[in-house]
Design a protein around this motif. Structure first.
Motif, short mmCIF file in Angstrom:
data_model
loop_
_atom_site.label_atom_id
_atom_site.label_comp_id
_atom_site.label_asym_id
_atom_site.label_seq_id
_atom_site.Cartn_x
_atom_site.Cartn_y
_atom_site.Cartn_z
N ASP A 155 52.99 52.13 42.71
CA ASP A 155 52.84 52.03 44.16
C ASP A 155 53.87 52.92 44.84
O ASP A 155 54.89 53.29 44.26
CB ASP A 155 53.01 50.58 44.61
N GLU A 156 53.59 53.30 46.09
CA GLU A 156 54.41 54.28 46.80
C GLU A 156 55.88 53.88 46.89
O GLU A 156 56.77 54.66 46.58
CB GLU A 156 53.84 54.49 48.21
N ALA A 157 56.13 52.65 47.30
CA ALA A 157 57.51 52.19 47.50
C ALA A 157 58.32 52.25 46.20
O ALA A 157 59.47 52.69 46.18
CB ALA A 157 57.53 50.78 48.07
N SER A 158 57.69 51.80 45.10
CA SER A 158 58.37 51.78 43.81
C SER A 158 58.68 53.19 43.33
O SER A 158 59.78 53.47 42.84
CB SER A 158 57.50 51.06 42.78
N LEU A 159 57.71 54.09 43.48
CA LEU A 159 57.90 55.47 43.03
C LEU A 159 58.97 56.17 43.87
O LEU A 159 59.84 56.86 43.32
CB LEU A 159 56.59 56.24 43.12
N GLU A 160 58.93 56.00 45.16
CA GLU A 160 59.91 56.65 46.03
C GLU A 160 61.32 56.18 45.70
O GLU A 160 62.26 56.98 45.66
CB GLU A 160 59.57 56.35 47.49
N SER A 161 61.47 54.88 45.43
CA SER A 161 62.78 54.34 45.07
C SER A 161 63.26 54.88 43.73
O SER A 161 64.42 55.26 43.57
CB SER A 161 62.71 52.81 45.02
N THR A 162 62.33 54.97 42.76
CA THR A 162 62.69 55.45 41.42
C THR A 162 63.14 56.90 41.45
O THR A 162 64.15 57.27 40.83
CB THR A 162 61.48 55.32 40.47
#
Length: 302
Positions: A155-162
Motif C-alpha cells: 500500500d502507498e503509505a507503507s511503501l513511502e515509509s519504507t
C-alpha cells in the motif's frame, strides 16, 4: 644452540612484513571503495581519494566531486572494468575540478578550450563556452527529484515509509529532507535541503543522489563487505533544482520546440501583415468614396 644473528634479523623482518600485510588487508574504506588506504604511524587506517589524494571520512558519504574524479582517473588508467553494455554519458561524467574540501568548483572544463558553469551537484547549468566564461559562484542545488518506476503490491503509505527509511539508513540523510510520493507504478523521491538547513555534519543531497544513482546502476561506491540492500528502481530520472535559474539559451531547446516557436512567430507576423494590408486597402477605398462624393456634389451644384 642459538640462531645466527643474520637469521634472527631475517626472521624478524619476515614477521614484521607479514604483520604489516595483515594490517593493510583490514584497512579499507567502508563507504568509498575508490580510495587508497594505508596504516599510518598511530596504527589507524587512513584512506585517500584516488585522483586527488584528499583524506576522506569512511564513516559517511564522500563528496560527489571526489567520487567522479576517482572514477575518471580509474577509467583513464584502465583500473575500472566496464560492463559490455556500458556507454559514455558525455554530459554526465567528466573529469571535475574540486576544491580543497572536495566540492565542485564553479567553472569546469573538458581539458581543451570548452568550459561551462555547474551547480553544487556538478551538473551543467550554462551553455558550453570557451575558457573566458565567467562563473561567479557555485549555485546550490537545494532540491533533487528522483522519479522512477516501482511496481509493487504494497500500500502507498507503507511503501513511502519504507523508502524514506531506506534513504535514511543507506545514505545517512535526515528524514526531514526526504519526502516520498507513490502513485502506482511510479514513485518520486524529493530531497530538499537549503544551505541554511545543512549543518557541517550533514550529508549533502547531491552526494546522496550520486550514491543512489550508482546503486541503481549496479555500480555501487560502497565496499562489498558492507551488508546493504540498495533500492531497486526502474527507468530512473534525476532532476536538479537550483536556488537560481539555469542560464540556458535557445540552443538548449529541442528541434520540436524550436519548430513550434518558429510557426507561432510566423503566424503572428503573417497576422500583422494582413492587418496592415487590410488597413491600407480600407484607406484607399475610403479616399475613393470621398473623392466620388465630392465630384457628385460639384455636379449637383453646377
Amino acid at each position: 644452540m642459538g640462531f645466527p644473528p643474520m637469521a634472527v634479523f631475517l626472521l624478524g623482518a619476515l614477521l614484521a612484513l607479514a604483520a604489516t600485510a595483515w594490517s593493510q588487508e583490514g584497512c579499507s574504506c567502508d563507504m568509498n571503495k575508490r580510495t587508497n588506504c594505508s596504516i599510518v604511524a598511530d596504527g589507524a587506517c587512513q584512506c585517500k581519494s584516488i585522483g586527488l589524494d584528499i583524506t576522506v571520512n569512511c564513516q559517511t558519504l564522500t563528496s560527489k566531486c571526489l567520487l567522479m574524479k576517482a572514477e575518471v582517473t580509474g577509467l583513464k588508467s584502465g583500473r575500472s572494468q566496464r560492463p559490455e553494455h556500458a556507454h559514455a554519458d558525455n554530459d554526465g561524467i567528466y573529469d571535475p575540478e574540486c576544491d580543497a574540501k572536495g566540492n565542485f568548483k564553479a567553472k569546469q572544463c573538458n581539458g581543451t578550450k570548452t568550459c561551462w558553469c555547474v551547480n553544487s551537484a556538478g551538473v551543467r547549468r550554462t551553455e558550453k563556452s570557451d575558457k573566458n566564461i565567467t562563473c561567479e559562484e557555485v549555485v546550490r542545488t537545494s532540491w533533487i527529484i528522483i522519479e522512477a518506476k516501482y511496481d509493487t503490491n504494497k500500500d502507498e503509505a507503507s511503501l513511502e515509509s519504507t523508502i524514506g527509511k531506506n534513504f535514511k539508513e543507506l545514505y545517512f540523510l535526515d528524514e526531514k529532507h526526504i519526502k516520498v510520493k507513490y502513485e502506482k507504478p511510479f514513485i518520486s523521491v524529493h530531497l530538499k535541503q537549503n544551505a541554511s538547513e545543512k549543518r557541517n555534519t550533514d550529508v549533502d543531497i547531491a552526494d546522496v543522489a550520486y550514491y543512489f544513482e550508482k546503486d541503481v546502476k549496479g555500480d555501487s561506491v560502497v565496499n562489498s563487505n558492507i551488508e546493504r540492500n540498495p533500492l531497486r528502481f526502474e527507468n530512473t530520472i534525476i532532476y536538479y533544482v537550483d536556488e537560481k535559474r539555469p542560464e540556458f539559451t535557445m540552443k538548449r531547446l529541442t528541434p520540436g520546440i524550436i519548430a513550434v516557436i518558429v510557426v507561432v512567430v510566423l503566424a503572428i507576423v503573417a497576422g500583422i501583415l494582413v492587418l496592415i494590408f487590410t488597413r491600407r486597402k480600407r484607406g484607399k477605398y475610403e479616399k475613393a468614396e470621398v473623392k466620388e462624393m465630392n465630384e457628385i456634389q460639384r455636379g449637383l451644384n453646377s
